[in-house]
Design a protein around this motif. Structure first.
Motif, PDB file in Angstrom:
ATOM      1  N   PRO A  75       0.808  -1.230   0.000  1.00 54.36           N
ATOM      2  CA  PRO A  75       0.000   0.000   0.000  1.00 54.36           C
ATOM      3  C   PRO A  75       0.837   1.275   0.000  1.00 54.36           C
ATOM      4  CG  PRO A  75      -0.828  -1.559   1.634  1.00 54.36           C
ATOM      5  CD  PRO A  75       0.474  -2.095   1.142  1.00 54.36           C
ATOM      6  N   LEU A  76       1.994   1.266   0.661  1.00 51.63           N
ATOM      7  CA  LEU A  76       2.848   2.457   0.668  1.00 51.63           C
ATOM      8  C   LEU A  76       3.269   2.828  -0.751  1.00 51.63           C
ATOM      9  CD1 LEU A  76       5.190   1.657   3.706  1.00 51.63           C
ATOM     10  CD2 LEU A  76       3.230   3.209   3.662  1.00 51.63           C
ATOM     11  N   ILE A  77       3.559   1.818  -1.554  1.00 55.30           N
ATOM     12  CA  ILE A  77       4.000   2.052  -2.923  1.00 55.30           C
ATOM     13  C   ILE A  77       2.814   2.384  -3.827  1.00 55.30           C
ATOM     14  CG2 ILE A  77       5.062   0.951  -4.943  1.00 55.30           C
ATOM     15  CD1 ILE A  77       6.758  -0.684  -2.894  1.00 55.30           C
ATOM     16  N   GLU A  78       1.744   1.613  -3.715  1.00 58.06           N
ATOM     17  CA  GLU A  78       0.613   1.806  -4.627  1.00 58.06           C
ATOM     18  C   GLU A  78      -0.133   3.104  -4.355  1.00 58.06           C
ATOM     19  OE1 GLU A  78      -0.454  -2.690  -6.084  1.00 58.06           O
ATOM     20  OE2 GLU A  78      -1.662  -1.847  -4.440  1.00 58.06           O
ATOM     21  N   GLN A  79      -0.219   3.523  -3.102  1.00 57.12           N
ATOM     22  CA  GLN A  79      -0.854   4.808  -2.819  1.00 57.12           C
ATOM     23  C   GLN A  79      -0.082   5.951  -3.454  1.00 57.12           C
ATOM     24  OE1 GLN A  79      -1.142   4.895   1.458  1.00 57.12           O
ATOM     25  NE2 GLN A  79      -2.590   3.184   1.506  1.00 57.12           N
ATOM     26  N   ALA A  80       1.250   5.844  -3.410  1.00 52.89           N
ATOM     27  CA  ALA A  80       2.072   6.880  -4.045  1.00 52.89           C
ATOM     28  C   ALA A  80       1.904   6.845  -5.557  1.00 52.89           C
ATOM     29  CB  ALA A  80       3.538   6.672  -3.669  1.00 52.89           C
ATOM     30  N   LEU A  81       1.778   5.645  -6.147  1.00 53.53           N
ATOM     31  CA  LEU A  81       1.550   5.540  -7.585  1.00 53.53           C
ATOM     32  C   LEU A  81       0.232   6.200  -7.981  1.00 53.53           C
ATOM     33  CD1 LEU A  81       2.636   1.866  -8.389  1.00 53.53           C
ATOM     34  CD2 LEU A  81       3.696   3.944  -9.239  1.00 53.53           C
ATOM     35  N   THR A  82      -0.807   5.935  -7.197  1.00 51.58           N
ATOM     36  CA  THR A  82      -2.112   6.532  -7.477  1.00 51.58           C
ATOM     37  C   THR A  82      -2.056   8.048  -7.385  1.00 51.58           C
ATOM     38  OG1 THR A  82      -3.239   4.563  -6.625  1.00 51.58           O
ATOM     39  CG2 THR A  82      -4.532   6.583  -6.778  1.00 51.58           C
ATOM     40  N   ALA A  83      -1.380   8.545  -6.346  1.00 50.89           N
ATOM     41  CA  ALA A  83      -1.249   9.990  -6.186  1.00 50.89           C
ATOM     42  C   ALA A  83      -0.486  10.598  -7.357  1.00 50.89           C
ATOM     43  CB  ALA A  83      -0.546  10.312  -4.869  1.00 50.89           C
ATOM     44  N   GLY A  84       0.563   9.903  -7.821  1.00 50.29           N
ATOM     45  CA  GLY A  84       1.340  10.392  -8.954  1.00 50.29           C
ATOM     46  C   GLY A  84       0.517  10.448 -10.227  1.00 50.29           C
ATOM     47  N   ARG A  85      -0.316   9.414 -10.461  1.00 48.19           N
ATOM     48  CA  ARG A  85      -1.169   9.413 -11.656  1.00 48.19           C
ATOM     49  C   ARG A  85      -2.205  10.525 -11.580  1.00 48.19           C
ATOM     50  NH1 ARG A  85      -1.397   3.350 -10.790  1.00 48.19           N
ATOM     51  NH2 ARG A  85       0.287   2.503 -12.092  1.00 48.19           N
ATOM     52  N   ASP A  86      -2.730  10.783 -10.379  1.00 51.73           N
ATOM     53  CA  ASP A  86      -3.698  11.873 -10.223  1.00 51.73           C
ATOM     54  C   ASP A  86      -3.071  13.214 -10.565  1.00 51.73           C
ATOM     55  OD1 ASP A  86      -5.593  10.043  -9.481  1.00 51.73           O
ATOM     56  OD2 ASP A  86      -5.412  10.428  -7.307  1.00 51.73           O
ATOM     57  N   GLN A  87      -1.799  13.396 -10.134  1.00 47.74           N
ATOM     58  CA  GLN A  87      -1.103  14.659 -10.432  1.00 47.74           C
ATOM     59  C   GLN A  87      -0.864  14.814 -11.925  1.00 47.74           C
ATOM     60  OE1 GLN A  87       2.429  14.681  -8.058  1.00 47.74           O
ATOM     61  NE2 GLN A  87       1.343  15.008  -6.136  1.00 47.74           N
ATOM     62  N   GLU A  88      -0.526  13.696 -12.602  1.00 44.56           N
ATOM     63  CA  GLU A  88      -0.327  13.746 -14.048  1.00 44.56           C
ATOM     64  C   GLU A  88      -1.619  14.122 -14.747  1.00 44.56           C
ATOM     65  OE1 GLU A  88       1.425  10.120 -15.550  1.00 44.56           O
ATOM     66  OE2 GLU A  88       2.638   9.953 -13.733  1.00 44.56           O
ATOM     67  N   GLY A  89      -2.748  13.551 -14.280  1.00 45.46           N
ATOM     68  CA  GLY A  89      -4.038  13.876 -14.861  1.00 45.46           C
ATOM     69  C   GLY A  89      -4.380  15.338 -14.696  1.00 45.46           C
TER      70      GLY A  89
END
Length: 472
Positions: free
Chosen positions: A454-468
């Motif tokens: 979850p530590l890694i995947e939450q950061a991935l999700t946050a990164g994709r949201d920022q890209e969007g």
């Protein structure tokens, strides 16, 4: 003073700061400078002051500075900016850090520490996005002491993330003791490795190196419909047939700064080159989602750059023993002293490795003792909240207050857990096909994977949201 004990290195720093604060208390901005063998100078910004009056004060400052520091005073213990050719380079150095205990008012103290090695521990930053505004999430796996199962945990984590549909790149940064490549690939390594890129890049000849390879593991389709991948960038490649590999000769040259880049910048370029190579060599053109950096143990320059600058998350492995806590205590204290506590602390998460569970030492007691010592180490990086009127105190400190409770399971000091499993001791994973599927391996790493993923995947999700957000 006759018969007085000599000033030692550990005493000199605080004595130098005391002298610097006294000068700053008289209304002068000062920079305290320590040279590579530990001697101190005080650079005083006397702009706008009466020069004759300042020179009179300077004689007293120099006398007091020399008396306090003994052999740890430099040949020029007090320097006035008005007498220096390039005072701005010192007074405005981006490497100088504020003294948190310095005086308020017009006077101030900043500290500029010059070292031969290890300076990168105090240069904390987050990796920059690529030219397209995106980059993979980077997780470093680090242990202060070796032998804590870090590389095996990295292999298990890489496969677990691939099973969840992620493209994973493992980069072996343990240059002196390469292990990640053979563990994941056996003998089927690419011709070149990280060390090759570092030496070739130094002379502008890194183009065309084969530094990554995809493992043969084919994950099942993940819940979101994607298929994961595992790529490996070893420290040492397999070499070119018929050509002497000269790994030790290369290793002796990788840490040097070059005319255009520091070692930290060169290591960043090497990791980025591995990420780019995955996108170039993949038949789908897919770049990695996650990069796992297998770091060198100990207080080493590779570890300093990896944790302080290359990663988004650092998993700190350890066993409950004095070597672990003394080492992490020294490291955390160095971050605090260099003013980097706020920058580094939320990158970190402890991992309790090889946790025993027996009648003689039940797991619960071990983990409680581990958490207690971890909390004691981390306290120096946390904000101190006064015990009286806590709510108002927190409001006064602002939104950035970071002071997790001992029992907070999401705090950096709360350990992710890897169980001790006798079956892992001495296991030759390279020659044990399917070792990750064995029940005892899954049992040993289950809690660790449940906490780290979850530590890694939450950061991935946050990164994709920022890209969007940027795209819109």
């Amino acid at each position: 003073m006759s018969g007085a004990s000599p000033v030692r290195f550990d005493q000199a720093r605080e004595r130098a700061f005391e002298a610097a604060r006294e000068v700053a208390g008289q209304g002068f901005p000062v920079v305290l400078v320590r040279d590579v063998i530990g001697r101190f100078s005080l650079v005083v910004d006397d702009a706008g002051k009466d020069r004759a009056a300042v020179r009179g004060l300077a004689a007293g400052w120099e006398s007091g500075f020399s008396e306090r520091l003994g052999p740890y005073r430099s040949g020029q213990p007090v320097l006035l900016a008005s007498d220096m050719f390039s005072a701005d380079a010192v007074l405005n150095s981006p490497r100088a850090v504020e003294d948190p205990d310095g005086p308020s008012g017009p006077g101030s103290v900043r500290f500029l520490d010059n070292t031969v090695v290890g300076e990168d521990w105090t240069l904390v930053s987050t990796p920059e996005p690529g030219s397209d505004g995106a980059r993979p999430h980077r997780t470093a796996l680090y242990g202060f002491k070796g032998g804590v199962g870090r590389t095996t945990a990295m292999a298990v984590l890489a496969r677990h993330l691939a099973d969840r549909g992620h493209a994973v790149l493992v980069v072996d940064l343990d240059l002196e003791s390469p292990g990640a490549g053979p563990l994941l690939m056996g003998r089927e390594l690419p011709p070149h490795g990280l060390v090759d890129h570092l030496v070739e890049d130094a002379v502008g000849s890194a183009e065309g190196l084969e530094i990554v390879t995809r493992t043969a593991y084919v994950p099942p389709r993940a819940e979101d419909g994607r298929f994961g991948e595992i790529w490996v960038a070893p420290a040492r490649g397999s070499g070119i047939p018929g050509i002497r590999h000269s790994y030790v000769d290369k290793l002796n040259r990788v840490y040097a700064d070059t005319a255009d880049a520091t070692f930290a910048q060169r290591l960043e370029r090497a990791v980025t080159a591995c990420e780019d190579a995955v996108g170039r060599d993949s038949d789908t053109g897919r770049r990695p989602d996650v990069v796992l950096l297998d770091s060198r143990a100990g207080i080493h320059d590779v570890a300093a750059v990896t944790i302080s600058q290359l990663c988004d998350l650092a998993l700190l492995f350890g066993s409950h023993n004095e070597q672990t806590w003394m080492g992490y205590g020294d490291l955390f204290a160095a971050w605090w002293a260099s003013g980097q506590a706020r920058s580094i602390r939320e990158k970190l998460r402890m991992v309790a490795s090889m946790v025993p569970d027996s009648v003689h030492y039940p797991m619960g007691g071990y983990l409680e003792a581990f958490r207690k010592r971890a909390f004691e180490c981390f306290e120096v990086l946390y904000d101190t909240v006064p015990p009286v009127d806590v709510h108002n105190a927190v409001a006064a400190l602002g939104d950035e207050v970071f002071s997790p409770a001992f029992a907070d399971d999401l705090a950096p000091h709360a350990p992710l857990t890897i169980l001790f499993e006798p079956g892992l001791v001495g296991m030759d994973a390279v020659n044990a096909p399917g070792w990750q599927d064995r029940a005892f391996v899954r049992a040993a790493y289950g809690e660790f994977l449940a906490g780290a993923t979850p530590l890694i995947e939450q950061a991935l999700t946050a990164g994709r949201d920022q890209e969007g957000t940027r795209d819109t």
